[in-house]
Write a protein that holds these residues in place. Structure first.
Motif, PDB file in Angstrom:
ATOM      1  N   THR A   1      20.285 -16.341 -30.151  1.00 52.91           N
ATOM      2  CA  THR A   1      21.693 -16.309 -30.541  1.00 52.91           C
ATOM      3  C   THR A   1      22.172 -17.691 -30.948  1.00 52.91           C
ATOM      4  O   THR A   1      22.838 -17.862 -31.972  1.00 52.91           O
ATOM      5  CB  THR A   1      22.559 -15.757 -29.390  1.00 52.91           C
ATOM      6  OG1 THR A   1      22.103 -14.448 -29.058  1.00 52.91           O
ATOM      7  CG2 THR A   1      24.029 -15.700 -29.778  1.00 52.91           C
ATOM      8  N   ARG A   2      21.834 -18.710 -30.147  1.00 50.41           N
ATOM      9  CA  ARG A   2      22.237 -20.082 -30.484  1.00 50.41           C
ATOM     10  C   ARG A   2      21.655 -20.481 -31.844  1.00 50.41           C
ATOM     11  O   ARG A   2      22.321 -21.110 -32.656  1.00 50.41           O
ATOM     12  CB  ARG A   2      21.734 -21.078 -29.419  1.00 50.41           C
ATOM     13  CG  ARG A   2      22.272 -20.831 -28.027  1.00 50.41           C
ATOM     14  CD  ARG A   2      23.641 -21.428 -27.704  1.00 50.41           C
ATOM     15  NE  ARG A   2      24.807 -20.938 -28.366  1.00 50.41           N
ATOM     16  CZ  ARG A   2      25.429 -19.777 -28.112  1.00 50.41           C
ATOM     17  NH1 ARG A   2      24.976 -18.954 -27.217  1.00 50.41           N
ATOM     18  NH2 ARG A   2      26.507 -19.436 -28.773  1.00 50.41           N
ATOM     19  N   SER A   3      20.431 -20.113 -32.079  1.00 41.09           N
ATOM     20  CA  SER A   3      19.765 -20.448 -33.334  1.00 41.09           C
ATOM     21  C   SER A   3      20.444 -19.750 -34.517  1.00 41.09           C
ATOM     22  O   SER A   3      20.664 -20.362 -35.568  1.00 41.09           O
ATOM     23  CB  SER A   3      18.295 -20.054 -33.252  1.00 41.09           C
ATOM     24  OG  SER A   3      17.662 -20.261 -34.484  1.00 41.09           O
ATOM     25  N   ALA A   4      20.762 -18.476 -34.348  1.00 46.03           N
ATOM     26  CA  ALA A   4      21.421 -17.712 -35.414  1.00 46.03           C
ATOM     27  C   ALA A   4      22.792 -18.314 -35.734  1.00 46.03           C
ATOM     28  O   ALA A   4      23.166 -18.458 -36.908  1.00 46.03           O
ATOM     29  CB  ALA A   4      21.560 -16.245 -35.010  1.00 46.03           C
TER      30      ALA A   4
ATOM     31  N   ILE B   1      28.941 -13.339 -31.978  1.00 43.04           N
ATOM     32  CA  ILE B   1      29.628 -13.763 -30.748  1.00 43.04           C
ATOM     33  C   ILE B   1      30.122 -12.553 -29.960  1.00 43.04           C
ATOM     34  O   ILE B   1      30.039 -12.532 -28.725  1.00 43.04           O
ATOM     35  CB  ILE B   1      30.762 -14.752 -31.077  1.00 43.04           C
ATOM     36  CG1 ILE B   1      30.132 -16.074 -31.503  1.00 43.04           C
ATOM     37  CG2 ILE B   1      31.710 -14.941 -29.898  1.00 43.04           C
ATOM     38  CD1 ILE B   1      31.103 -17.127 -31.964  1.00 43.04           C
ATOM     39  N   TYR B   2      30.597 -11.524 -30.674  1.00 45.71           N
ATOM     40  CA  TYR B   2      31.031 -10.304 -29.985  1.00 45.71           C
ATOM     41  C   TYR B   2      29.855  -9.680 -29.224  1.00 45.71           C
ATOM     42  O   TYR B   2      29.978  -9.319 -28.056  1.00 45.71           O
ATOM     43  CB  TYR B   2      31.617  -9.294 -30.976  1.00 45.71           C
ATOM     44  CG  TYR B   2      31.919  -7.972 -30.341  1.00 45.71           C
ATOM     45  CD1 TYR B   2      33.066  -7.791 -29.579  1.00 45.71           C
ATOM     46  CD2 TYR B   2      31.038  -6.892 -30.473  1.00 45.71           C
ATOM     47  CE1 TYR B   2      33.341  -6.582 -28.962  1.00 45.71           C
ATOM     48  CE2 TYR B   2      31.299  -5.683 -29.861  1.00 45.71           C
ATOM     49  CZ  TYR B   2      32.454  -5.535 -29.113  1.00 45.71           C
ATOM     50  OH  TYR B   2      32.718  -4.335 -28.499  1.00 45.71           O
ATOM     51  N   VAL B   3      28.713  -9.580 -29.898  1.00 46.95           N
ATOM     52  CA  VAL B   3      27.520  -9.023 -29.246  1.00 46.95           C
ATOM     53  C   VAL B   3      27.130  -9.889 -28.058  1.00 46.95           C
ATOM     54  O   VAL B   3      26.808  -9.375 -26.980  1.00 46.95           O
ATOM     55  CB  VAL B   3      26.348  -8.880 -30.252  1.00 46.95           C
ATOM     56  CG1 VAL B   3      25.046  -8.570 -29.541  1.00 46.95           C
ATOM     57  CG2 VAL B   3      26.673  -7.803 -31.280  1.00 46.95           C
ATOM     58  N   GLU B   4      27.181 -11.183 -28.237  1.00 47.41           N
ATOM     59  CA  GLU B   4      26.842 -12.092 -27.133  1.00 47.41           C
ATOM     60  C   GLU B   4      27.790 -11.866 -25.951  1.00 47.41           C
ATOM     61  O   GLU B   4      27.350 -11.778 -24.803  1.00 47.41           O
ATOM     62  CB  GLU B   4      26.910 -13.546 -27.585  1.00 47.41           C
ATOM     63  CG  GLU B   4      26.571 -14.519 -26.459  1.00 47.41           C
ATOM     64  CD  GLU B   4      26.485 -15.949 -26.931  1.00 47.41           C
ATOM     65  OE1 GLU B   4      25.445 -16.574 -26.678  1.00 47.41           O
ATOM     66  OE2 GLU B   4      27.448 -16.436 -27.565  1.00 47.41           O
ATOM     67  N   ASN B   5      29.062 -11.770 -26.222  1.00 53.30           N
ATOM     68  CA  ASN B   5      30.036 -11.588 -25.145  1.00 53.30           C
ATOM     69  C   ASN B   5      29.884 -10.244 -24.434  1.00 53.30           C
ATOM     70  O   ASN B   5      30.186 -10.141 -23.245  1.00 53.30           O
ATOM     71  CB  ASN B   5      31.465 -11.731 -25.679  1.00 53.30           C
ATOM     72  CG  ASN B   5      31.807 -13.165 -26.018  1.00 53.30           C
ATOM     73  OD1 ASN B   5      31.185 -14.104 -25.533  1.00 53.30           O
ATOM     74  ND2 ASN B   5      32.794 -13.341 -26.878  1.00 53.30           N
ATOM     75  N   THR B   6      29.419  -9.225 -25.146  1.00 54.56           N
ATOM     76  CA  THR B   6      29.282  -7.901 -24.519  1.00 54.56           C
ATOM     77  C   THR B   6      27.903  -7.653 -23.925  1.00 54.56           C
ATOM     78  O   THR B   6      27.753  -6.800 -23.055  1.00 54.56           O
ATOM     79  CB  THR B   6      29.600  -6.779 -25.527  1.00 54.56           C
ATOM     80  OG1 THR B   6      28.715  -6.877 -26.637  1.00 54.56           O
ATOM     81  CG2 THR B   6      31.048  -6.850 -25.991  1.00 54.56           C
ATOM     82  N   GLN B   7      26.880  -8.379 -24.391  1.00 54.52           N
ATOM     83  CA  GLN B   7      25.525  -8.086 -23.930  1.00 54.52           C
ATOM     84  C   GLN B   7      24.868  -9.232 -23.159  1.00 54.52           C
ATOM     85  O   GLN B   7      23.725  -9.096 -22.726  1.00 54.52           O
ATOM     86  CB  GLN B   7      24.639  -7.715 -25.124  1.00 54.52           C
ATOM     87  CG  GLN B   7      25.049  -6.414 -25.771  1.00 54.52           C
ATOM     88  CD  GLN B   7      24.078  -5.994 -26.852  1.00 54.52           C
ATOM     89  OE1 GLN B   7      23.018  -6.575 -27.038  1.00 54.52           O
ATOM     90  NE2 GLN B   7      24.449  -4.953 -27.580  1.00 54.52           N
ATOM     91  N   SER B   8      25.552 -10.327 -22.955  1.00 52.53           N
ATOM     92  CA  SER B   8      24.911 -11.465 -22.295  1.00 52.53           C
ATOM     93  C   SER B   8      24.942 -11.364 -20.778  1.00 52.53           C
ATOM     94  O   SER B   8      24.329 -12.177 -20.091  1.00 52.53           O
ATOM     95  CB  SER B   8      25.578 -12.776 -22.737  1.00 52.53           C
ATOM     96  OG  SER B   8      26.942 -12.797 -22.348  1.00 52.53           O
ATOM     97  N   ARG B   9      25.627 -10.371 -20.252  1.00 52.09           N
ATOM     98  CA  ARG B   9      25.664 -10.156 -18.808  1.00 52.09           C
ATOM     99  C   ARG B   9      25.553  -8.662 -18.538  1.00 52.09           C
ATOM    100  O   ARG B   9      26.001  -7.852 -19.336  1.00 52.09           O
ATOM    101  CB  ARG B   9      26.980 -10.670 -18.211  1.00 52.09           C
ATOM    102  CG  ARG B   9      27.172 -12.131 -18.426  1.00 52.09           C
ATOM    103  CD  ARG B   9      28.466 -12.705 -17.891  1.00 52.09           C
ATOM    104  NE  ARG B   9      29.577 -11.781 -17.811  1.00 52.09           N
ATOM    105  CZ  ARG B   9      30.479 -11.774 -16.832  1.00 52.09           C
ATOM    106  NH1 ARG B   9      30.399 -12.641 -15.861  1.00 52.09           N
ATOM    107  NH2 ARG B   9      31.464 -10.917 -16.835  1.00 52.09           N
ATOM    108  N   VAL B  10      24.963  -8.342 -17.436  1.00 53.99           N
ATOM    109  CA  VAL B  10      24.872  -6.936 -17.032  1.00 53.99           C
ATOM    110  C   VAL B  10      25.326  -6.802 -15.582  1.00 53.99           C
ATOM    111  O   VAL B  10      25.130  -7.701 -14.771  1.00 53.99           O
ATOM    112  CB  VAL B  10      23.439  -6.358 -17.183  1.00 53.99           C
ATOM    113  CG1 VAL B  10      23.035  -6.309 -18.641  1.00 53.99           C
ATOM    114  CG2 VAL B  10      22.431  -7.153 -16.378  1.00 53.99           C
TER     115      VAL B  10
END
Length: 161
Positions: free
Chosen positions: A50-53, A23-32
């Motif tokens: 990510t959803r699958s993991a 979730i941390y990776v998603e929050n930091t890398q899901s937008r640029v």
């Protein structure tokens, strides 16, 4: 796979930590962000992956916690003749009682003070604080024995996950 309850609880903690990291990776890398005229940086983030993991981790956590819940309802804690689940509730109750009785033991049998208007005021306990202290010590000993019994049960009872 068979594992003792303690191993299962540690496995859940590891899975929850892994989930938190995803979730941390998603929050930091899901937008640029990028400025007009600059090239957008592409990250490794993939929404569906990510959803699958996360779904896979959640499924493992559910399975382990369900097996633990069943074990907690059926496995008996030695010396206390109650299930692990009951022992956990009992432990919380004993700790609450210990805190209350320990606080009562800290009071003086008789105390006095002078009020703001100069009147002498007495406060007397309607119980024996020394007896409360003795009972708190006995409760603490019982709490320790119960905790050790729960720990032993968690190490000797196995679940299938």
């Amino acid at each position: 796979m068979k594992m003792c309850n303690s191993e299962a609880m540690k496995a859940v903690k590891e899975l929850e930590e892994k989930r938190k990291n995803i979730i941390y990776v998603e929050n930091t890398q899901s937008r640029v962000s990028y400025k007009e005229g600059e090239e957008m940086l592409i990250t490794e983030y993939d929404y569906l992956t990510t959803r699958s993991a996360l779904a896979e981790i959640d499924g493992k956590i559910r399975k382990i916690k369900h097996a633990l819940a069943i074990c907690n309802c059926t496995a008996v804690v030695d010396d206390f003749c109650i299930t692990i689940g009951e022992a956990l509730v009992y432990l919380a109750q004993l700790n609450a009682e210990y805190r209350q009785i320990n606080a009562l033991g800290a009071n003086c049998k008789l105390s006095r003070r002078i009020t703001a208007n100069g009147v002498l005021e007495y406060t007397e306990c309607l119980y024996d604080p020394d007896e409360a202290t003795r009972q708190a010590e006995a409760l603490h000993s019982k709490i320790c024995k119960l905790q050790v019994a729960i720990d032993r049960a968690n190490l000797t009872n196995y679940i299938e996950v």
